[in-house]
Design an enzyme around this catalytic site. Structure first.
Site, short mmCIF file in Angstrom:
data_model
loop_
_atom_site.label_atom_id
_atom_site.label_comp_id
_atom_site.label_asym_id
_atom_site.label_seq_id
_atom_site.Cartn_x
_atom_site.Cartn_y
_atom_site.Cartn_z
CG ASP A 100 -8.61 51.16 -30.75
OD1 ASP A 100 -8.36 50.23 -31.54
OD2 ASP A 100 -8.29 52.34 -30.97
CB THR B 78 -9.56 58.66 -23.32
OG1 THR B 78 -9.52 59.10 -24.69
CG2 THR B 78 -9.96 57.19 -23.31
CG ASP C 148 -11.14 54.07 -26.64
OD1 ASP C 148 -10.97 53.32 -27.61
OD2 ASP C 148 -10.42 55.05 -26.42
#
Length: 368
Positions: free
Chosen positions: A217, A131, A190
């Site tokens: 998110d 990520t 994200d």
């Protein structure tokens, strides 16, 4: 139920949401960013110019950053001319006080983007990016400023069904005292990772008149961040029941201030009641990551339903996080037993100034 560490009272949402902030001409971009020519802070001229057509000092943003002085104590301004810059950009910790300023009429005119995802294989065969590694732009330099431009992660989920870890960060911040003014953040899962250099460190960021979009998110991390006068747009994932979560804070329990949204607009074309304001993220199942989010004095669309907060996988209940609202309006600004509200007296302790002041009294509110 933990709500900002305070006892909760109920208030009906009556505040008027702020409109998109106008520029000197009185105009505002449709996404809430300020229209108008780029400006260079206190500088009469930029220190360096980036232009994709070769008419500036550099043709890439990263080349300009690489050439900036280390250890600066005042802003070093990089003017970025209109165009799309398809590159990975990293602002190292050794280069504080960098400023990226788009010189187009609107933030849409300057786009800095890349397309890595968590599960994208690295070209050297050493695994995937993860990520954090997926970020198109990473900011480790303190006192960084960005104005009047767009940061994006262009990872195409539909084109890569073989990649199941689809977190794709547009911007990752790990430094303190950051300002984003009239900036657009584009992505899906994200999009905006507002973090710090370690769990023991508090990092602060201020987002003014920005536009942030995503689905799952898409504002997350442990930093202290204030979003003022921003549009927060949830993209639809085509579901009739769950189209994602706006926030996933991982605020450490010792930090009373996580994410504050004030005078913002929460918008979406997703069906009514299919988007959540947030859920608590516990990285590596850390029990001390007790997320904190306050949405106040904002307009909330119908895409947010009566249960506005959601549990996180692994058994982490939203009721144990520090989630609350105050004085919101709009079809999604409901007051239910599952929508904790602060009283006027409680909300007085949670303002942009209290979030960002820290030990040094940082107050990045006056426009330059």
């Amino acid at each position: 139920m933990a709500v900002l560490g305070l006892v909760v009272g109920g208030l009906a949402p009556t505040a008027t949401a702020a409109a998109a902030a106008p520029d000197a001409t009185g105009e505002a971009a449709p996404d809430g960013t300020r229209a108008g020519p780029g400006h260079h802070g206190g500088h009469g001229r930029p220190d360096a110019t980036v232009s994709a057509d070769g008419r500036g000092d550099f043709t890439s943003v990263q080349a300009a950053i690489d050439a900036a002085p280390a250890g600066a104590t005042e802003p070093w301004v990089i003017a970025v001319r209109p165009g799309e810059y398809r590159e990975l950009v990293k602002v190292p910790a050794a280069k504080p006080f960098l400023a990226l300023v788009g010189t187009g009429r609107t933030a849409q005119d300057v786009v800095i983007a890349y397309d890595n995802a968590n599960g994208t294989p690295k070209p050297d065969g050493t695994g995937t990016y993860g990520t954090s590694g997926s970020a198109s732009v990473t900011v480790d330099g303190a006192d960084f400023t960005a104005r009047n431009l767009t940061f994006a992660n262009l990872f195409d989920e539909a084109a890569h069904p073989e990649i199941t870890n689809r977190q794709a960060v547009a911007v990752l911040t790990r430094a303190d005292r950051l300002v984003f003014d009239g900036v657009r953040f584009l992505g899906n899962q994200d999009t905006l990772y507002v973090n710090s250099s370690s769990a023991a460190v508090v990092a602060r960021a201020y987002f003014r008149d920005c536009y942030v979009e995503g689905d799952v998110d898409f504002v997350f991390g442990r930093a202290t961040a204030v979003f003022e006068g921003c549009e927060i747009r949830s993209l639809t994932r085509g579901s009739t029941t769950n189209n994602g979560y706006v926030t996933a804070p991982s605020t450490m329990i010792a930090n009373p201030f996580g994410f504050l949204f004030t005078r913002c607009r929460f918008t979406s074309d997703a069906p009514a009641g299919t988007v959540f304001l947030g859920r608590p993220w516990h990285p590596s199942n850390d029990p001390d990551a007790i997320g904190q989010v306050l949405v106040r004095d904002s307009w909330i669309g119908a895409h947010v339903g009566a249960p506005a907060w959601s549990d996180f996988s692994g058994g982490w209940s939203w009721r144990d996080a520090r989630f609350a609202e105050h004085h919101n309006r709009g079809p999604g600004a409901l007051v239910t037993p599952d929508r904790p509200q602060l009283t006027r007296a409680e909300a007085a302790a949670f303002t942009p100034r209290t979030y960002l002041a820290g030990d040094d009294g940082w107050a990045p509110f006056r426009r330059s």
